[in-house]
Design a protein around this motif. Structure first.
Motif, PDB file in Angstrom:
ATOM      1  N   TYR A  97     -21.749  26.772  21.688  1.00  0.00           N
ATOM      2  CA  TYR A  97     -21.261  28.007  21.070  1.00  0.00           C
ATOM      3  C   TYR A  97     -19.759  27.873  20.847  1.00  0.00           C
ATOM      4  O   TYR A  97     -19.026  27.508  21.754  1.00  0.00           O
ATOM      5  CB  TYR A  97     -21.584  29.201  21.960  1.00  0.00           C
ATOM      6  CG  TYR A  97     -21.034  30.522  21.487  1.00  0.00           C
ATOM      7  CD1 TYR A  97     -21.343  31.016  20.221  1.00  0.00           C
ATOM      8  CD2 TYR A  97     -20.225  31.283  22.297  1.00  0.00           C
ATOM      9  CE1 TYR A  97     -20.851  32.230  19.787  1.00  0.00           C
ATOM     10  CE2 TYR A  97     -19.734  32.513  21.874  1.00  0.00           C
ATOM     11  CZ  TYR A  97     -20.042  32.976  20.620  1.00  0.00           C
ATOM     12  OH  TYR A  97     -19.554  34.180  20.191  1.00  0.00           O
ATOM     13  N   VAL A  98     -19.310  28.148  19.683  1.00  0.00           N
ATOM     14  CA  VAL A  98     -17.917  28.137  19.226  1.00  0.00           C
ATOM     15  C   VAL A  98     -17.335  26.724  19.133  1.00  0.00           C
ATOM     16  O   VAL A  98     -16.862  26.334  18.083  1.00  0.00           O
ATOM     17  CB  VAL A  98     -17.004  29.048  20.074  1.00  0.00           C
ATOM     18  CG1 VAL A  98     -15.577  28.989  19.584  1.00  0.00           C
ATOM     19  CG2 VAL A  98     -17.494  30.492  20.042  1.00  0.00           C
ATOM     20  N   ALA A  99     -17.404  25.937  20.178  1.00  0.00           N
ATOM     21  CA  ALA A  99     -16.713  24.647  20.198  1.00  0.00           C
ATOM     22  C   ALA A  99     -17.370  23.572  19.342  1.00  0.00           C
ATOM     23  O   ALA A  99     -16.760  22.542  19.079  1.00  0.00           O
ATOM     24  CB  ALA A  99     -16.592  24.150  21.634  1.00  0.00           C
ATOM     25  N   ASP A 106     -23.025  30.004  15.868  1.00  0.00           N
ATOM     26  CA  ASP A 106     -21.998  30.967  16.279  1.00  0.00           C
ATOM     27  C   ASP A 106     -22.335  32.379  15.817  1.00  0.00           C
ATOM     28  O   ASP A 106     -22.173  33.344  16.572  1.00  0.00           O
ATOM     29  CB  ASP A 106     -20.629  30.551  15.743  1.00  0.00           C
ATOM     30  CG  ASP A 106     -20.108  29.279  16.387  1.00  0.00           C
ATOM     31  OD1 ASP A 106     -20.699  28.817  17.386  1.00  0.00           O
ATOM     32  OD2 ASP A 106     -19.097  28.752  15.879  1.00  0.00           O
ATOM     33  N   ARG A 107     -22.818  32.529  14.589  1.00  0.00           N
ATOM     34  CA  ARG A 107     -23.181  33.867  14.084  1.00  0.00           C
ATOM     35  C   ARG A 107     -24.287  34.497  14.911  1.00  0.00           C
ATOM     36  O   ARG A 107     -24.225  35.669  15.281  1.00  0.00           O
ATOM     37  CB  ARG A 107     -23.625  33.772  12.619  1.00  0.00           C
ATOM     38  CG  ARG A 107     -22.485  33.727  11.626  1.00  0.00           C
ATOM     39  CD  ARG A 107     -22.983  33.860  10.192  1.00  0.00           C
ATOM     40  NE  ARG A 107     -23.978  32.856   9.821  1.00  0.00           N
ATOM     41  CZ  ARG A 107     -23.696  31.614   9.435  1.00  0.00           C
ATOM     42  NH1 ARG A 107     -22.430  31.205   9.381  1.00  0.00           N
ATOM     43  NH2 ARG A 107     -24.652  30.778   9.107  1.00  0.00           N
ATOM     44  N   THR A 110     -22.983  35.292  18.513  1.00  0.00           N
ATOM     45  CA  THR A 110     -22.040  36.412  18.460  1.00  0.00           C
ATOM     46  C   THR A 110     -22.779  37.721  18.195  1.00  0.00           C
ATOM     47  O   THR A 110     -22.511  38.740  18.850  1.00  0.00           O
ATOM     48  CB  THR A 110     -20.956  36.173  17.395  1.00  0.00           C
ATOM     49  OG1 THR A 110     -20.227  34.989  17.755  1.00  0.00           O
ATOM     50  CG2 THR A 110     -20.001  37.343  17.311  1.00  0.00           C
TER      51      THR A 110
END
Length: 126
Positions: A97-99, A106-107, A110
């Protein structure tokens, strides 16, 4: 070579490893918490079932050598309809996630964190 049994033994091994393998600076032979865990579990293992709230989102890289994707698929099956899984076609542990740079993952993660809504079905992000 015997496994270390004390903190001074670990310190000796780290110092030697730093000299022979400066790139990893002793990390591969350093002490970890599991080195002093008891052999017997203190609590009974948790049994994962399809009974309970349907609020689980699993996020897993396909090429994570520490926690293999096959294990995540097994966990997903055990949760049944209680869970959804966001798989990410990427490498690494702890970076799904994110990285990892996957806008697709990610969407979805989130959205889940902000609203509690899971994807309608499992998703594999490429």
């Amino acid at each position: 070579m015997d496994w270390p049994t004390s903190l001074p033994d670990y310190a000796r091994d780290v110092a030697a490893s730093r000299k022979s393998h400066p790139l990893t600076a002793g990390m591969p032979v350093n002490v970890t918490p599991c080195a002093f865990w008891h052999d017997e579990p203190r609590d009974k293992p948790v049994r994962i079932t399809d009974q309970g709230p349907s609020n689980v989102l699993l996020v897993q890289n396909k090429r994570d050598v520490a926690t293999p994707y096959s294990g995540a698929l097994g966990l997903r099956r055990a949760f049944g309809d209680r869970a959804r899984m966001v798989g990410v076609d990427a490498m690494g542990h702890g970076a799904a996630y994110v990285a990892n740079g996957s806008g697709c993952a990610d969407r979805r993660v989130t959205d889940f964190l902000l609203t509690g809504e899971r994807p309608k079905r499992d998703v594999l992000c490429r």
